[in-house]
Each structure stands twice: as structure tokens, then as C-alpha cells.
Design a protein around this motif. Structure first.
Motif, short mmCIF file in Angstrom:
data_model
loop_
_atom_site.label_atom_id
_atom_site.label_comp_id
_atom_site.label_asym_id
_atom_site.label_seq_id
_atom_site.Cartn_x
_atom_site.Cartn_y
_atom_site.Cartn_z
N LEU A 194 0.83 -1.20 0.00
CA LEU A 194 0.00 0.00 0.00
C LEU A 194 0.87 1.25 0.00
N LEU A 195 0.30 2.36 -0.47
CA LEU A 195 1.04 3.60 -0.60
C LEU A 195 1.51 4.07 0.78
N PRO A 196 2.83 4.26 0.96
CA PRO A 196 3.38 4.65 2.26
C PRO A 196 3.31 6.17 2.45
N GLY A 197 2.16 6.66 2.87
CA GLY A 197 1.91 8.08 2.88
C GLY A 197 2.91 8.88 3.70
N ASP A 198 3.21 8.42 4.91
CA ASP A 198 4.14 9.17 5.76
C ASP A 198 5.52 9.27 5.12
N ARG A 199 5.98 8.18 4.52
CA ARG A 199 7.31 8.20 3.89
C ARG A 199 7.33 9.15 2.70
N LEU A 200 6.30 9.09 1.87
CA LEU A 200 6.27 9.96 0.70
C LEU A 200 6.17 11.43 1.12
N ALA A 201 5.43 11.70 2.16
CA ALA A 201 5.27 13.07 2.62
C ALA A 201 6.57 13.65 3.16
N ALA A 202 7.53 12.78 3.48
CA ALA A 202 8.80 13.23 4.04
C ALA A 202 9.85 13.48 2.96
N ILE A 203 9.54 13.20 1.71
CA ILE A 203 10.52 13.40 0.63
C ILE A 203 10.66 14.89 0.36
N GLY A 204 11.90 15.37 0.40
CA GLY A 204 12.14 16.80 0.30
C GLY A 204 12.65 17.28 -1.04
N VAL A 205 12.53 16.45 -2.08
CA VAL A 205 12.99 16.84 -3.41
C VAL A 205 11.84 16.67 -4.41
N PRO A 206 11.92 17.33 -5.56
CA PRO A 206 10.87 17.14 -6.57
C PRO A 206 10.80 15.69 -7.05
N VAL A 207 9.58 15.21 -7.22
CA VAL A 207 9.34 13.84 -7.70
C VAL A 207 8.35 13.89 -8.86
N LEU A 208 8.73 13.28 -9.97
CA LEU A 208 7.84 13.14 -11.12
C LEU A 208 7.29 11.72 -11.14
N SER A 209 5.98 11.60 -11.09
CA SER A 209 5.32 10.30 -11.14
C SER A 209 4.59 10.18 -12.47
N VAL A 210 4.96 9.17 -13.25
CA VAL A 210 4.47 9.03 -14.62
C VAL A 210 3.64 7.75 -14.74
N ALA A 211 2.60 7.82 -15.55
CA ALA A 211 1.77 6.65 -15.84
C ALA A 211 1.47 6.59 -17.32
N GLY A 212 1.06 5.41 -17.77
CA GLY A 212 0.65 5.23 -19.15
C GLY A 212 -0.86 5.39 -19.30
N GLY A 213 -1.27 6.11 -20.32
CA GLY A 213 -2.68 6.33 -20.52
C GLY A 213 -3.47 5.08 -20.84
N ALA A 214 -2.80 4.02 -21.33
CA ALA A 214 -3.47 2.76 -21.65
C ALA A 214 -3.27 1.71 -20.56
N SER A 215 -2.67 2.09 -19.44
CA SER A 215 -2.50 1.16 -18.32
C SER A 215 -3.81 1.02 -17.55
N PRO A 216 -3.94 -0.03 -16.73
CA PRO A 216 -5.15 -0.17 -15.91
C PRO A 216 -5.39 1.06 -15.04
N GLY A 217 -6.65 1.35 -14.81
CA GLY A 217 -7.00 2.55 -14.07
C GLY A 217 -6.39 2.62 -12.69
N TRP A 218 -6.26 1.47 -12.02
CA TRP A 218 -5.73 1.52 -10.65
C TRP A 218 -4.26 1.92 -10.64
N LEU A 219 -3.50 1.56 -11.69
CA LEU A 219 -2.12 1.99 -11.76
C LEU A 219 -2.03 3.49 -12.00
N ARG A 220 -2.91 4.02 -12.82
CA ARG A 220 -2.92 5.46 -13.05
C ARG A 220 -3.29 6.21 -11.77
N GLU A 221 -4.25 5.67 -11.03
CA GLU A 221 -4.64 6.30 -9.77
C GLU A 221 -3.50 6.25 -8.76
N ALA A 222 -2.79 5.13 -8.69
CA ALA A 222 -1.66 5.03 -7.78
C ALA A 222 -0.58 6.03 -8.15
N SER A 223 -0.33 6.19 -9.45
CA SER A 223 0.67 7.14 -9.91
C SER A 223 0.30 8.56 -9.50
#
Length: 260
Positions: A194-223
Motif C-alpha cells: 500500500l502507498l506509504p503516505g508518511d514516507r512519501l510526505a517526508a521526501i524533500g525533493v521534486p518527484v515526477l510520477s508518470v503513468a501510461g494512458g493505456a494502463s489499468p485505471g488503478w495503476l494510473r490512480e496510484a501514480s
């Protein structure tokens, strides 16, 4: 791979460097080696110093048990040192989860990018599915049933039974079984899946999260959730792309981010 460096625990890592410009280390996902992301490195080489490596326990890299995620973060630290002391990180799938953990650890990473980290929050029954996979994978590997472990992973990715039977008969199967023990490593990197919210919220640098438009919807939502949880998160969808993203499509987007 013609270069080698040594991680903090003495594990030898094989890597290659291509191109010139800001350094970016490419981190492959489950059941893969540095060769999987080598075509992307070629696409980046005209604008970046692209680094591909075999994660520990795969390809030409060594391994030192017992496994801990911190050892893989130390591997990335050794590679960063080898290419000048600072590097952008990019990870595919579960390799992206490792990149996000590394970015939160304080390594000299000015920015990080990931492609479709498969956090299962957005898949119906995802938490239960991840728990069952973890239990079954641990048992298969403990009993050295590598082929069964590979099958478990292929089913997790949605591959049908007929295709799995065909894969077992193909020349590539021996190579899949060879890296099967590393499935436990990616499973550990993903935690409970599952998405580790506390860990991600502690990242102090820019992050680019990319998904494919033809990927399953849940992967796009996770991205998208990754980008929304990281304080300096950005999201991009590549039209027509799936989880097996084409280097010619991803490359320019990633190069812009690395050099930007």
C-alpha cells in the motif's frame, strides 16, 4: 556491463554508464536486470549521463544475504559516489518504490522520477491479494520452487494461465528462474503493498510520477496519488502507453525532468 563498484557491505555491483550530462541512475523492477532499462538509457544518452546497473542478486552483480532494503539503498549510494556524488534516480514499477525510499533516506538525490509504482490501494481487494502473494511467495522460495515463484508473480501481473504455460516452455524460463529469489527483495521493498503516505510526505525533493494512458485505471490512480502525496510532486500521463512503456516516448519526458 564493464564497470563495477562495491556497496557498503562488500557486495560487488555491475553497472554501465552512457552519454554525458546530469547523471540519472535507472532502477529496474521485479524479474529484471539492468538490461531491461538499457534501451531507455540509450534514449537519454544525448542529454544525460545514464547509469544502468544490475540490482544485487541479479545479472552480473553479487549478493550478500540476509536481504534488507537498506542494503539496496546503500547500493544506490555507492553508484552515486561512482558517478560523481550526485544523481537523479528513476525507477520502474517496484524499482520506483525503491527510488522513493531512497529519496526519503537523505541520499544526495536532487530529484527523483518513477513510472507506475504498483501500490495496491486502488485495486479492489488489493490489500488481500498482496498479503496472499507474500505468503505464497515466501513458501515457494523457502522450498526452492523457483518456477512456482515465477508463476505467482506472473499471475500477480495479470498474465493468463495459457500464457504462463507457454512461458514455461520458452527459452526465457531458465533466466526467469535464475532471478526468482530476487522476487522476495521487491516484495520487501513494496512492504504491505500500500502507498506509504508518511514516507512519501517526508521526501524533500521534486518527484515526477508518470503513468501510461493505456494502463489499468488503478495503476494510473496510484501514480497520481504518489504525486499528490509528495510535497513537490508532479504527475504526467503518457498517452497510449502501458506498463511496458516505450523508451522513445518516456525518454524525452525523463530527460526534460533530469536536466530541468
Amino acid at each position: 556491463m564493464d564497470k563495477r563498484t562495491t556497496s557498503r557491505d562488500g557486495t560487488a555491483l555491475a553497472y554501465d554508464v552512457r552519454g554525458q550530462g546530469p547523471a540519472v541512475i535507472l532502477v529496474s523492477g521485479a524479474m529484471s536486470t539492468g538490461g531491461t532499462v538499457a534501451p531507455l538509457a540509450e534514449r537519454l544518452a544525448d542529454r544525460c549521463t545514464a547509469v544502468v546497473y544490475d540490482r544485487r542478486g541479479r545479472g552480473a552483480s553479487d549478493d550478500t544475504p540476509p536481504y534488507e532494503v537498506d542494503r539496496e539503498i546503500e547500493d544506490l549510494a555507492a553508484l552515486i559516489d561512482a558517478v560523481g556524488g550526485e544523481a537523479v534516480l528513476f525507477g520502474v514499477s517496484s524499482g520506483g518504490a525503491l527510488v522513493l525510499r531512497a529519496a526519503a533516506s537523505g541520499l544526495p538525490v536532487p530529484r527523483a522520477a518513477v513510472y507506475e509504482v504498483p501500490y495496491a490501494d486502488f485495486l479492489p481487494g488489493g490489500a488481500e491479494r498482496e498479503a496472499a502473494y507474500k505468503e505464497q511467495l515466501g513458501k515457494a522460495l523457502a522450498e526452492d520452487r523457483r518456477g512456482d515463484a515465477v508463476e505467482l508473480f506472473l499471475r500477480l501481473t495479470g498474465l493468463g494461465e495459457e500464457m504462463i504455460r507457454g512461458a514455461r516452455q520458452s527459452p526465457m524460463w531458465a533466466g526467469l528462474e535464475a532471478v526468482a529469489p530476487s522476487l522476495a527483495y521487491d516484495d520487501t521493498v513494496m512492504g504491505d503493498g500500500l502507498l506509504p503516505g508518511d514516507r512519501l510526505a517526508a521526501i524533500g525533493v521534486p518527484v515526477l510520477s508518470v503513468a501510461g494512458g493505456a494502463s489499468p485505471g488503478w495503476l494510473r490512480e496510484a501514480s497520481r496519488a504518489v504525486a499528490e502525496t509528495v510535497p513537490e510532486g508532479m504527475h504526467r500521463v503518457l498517452d497510449g502507453q502501458t506498463h511496458m512503456v516505450e523508451p522513445d516516448v518516456l525518454g524525452p519526458v525523463l530527460a526534460d525532468f533530469v536536466t530541468g
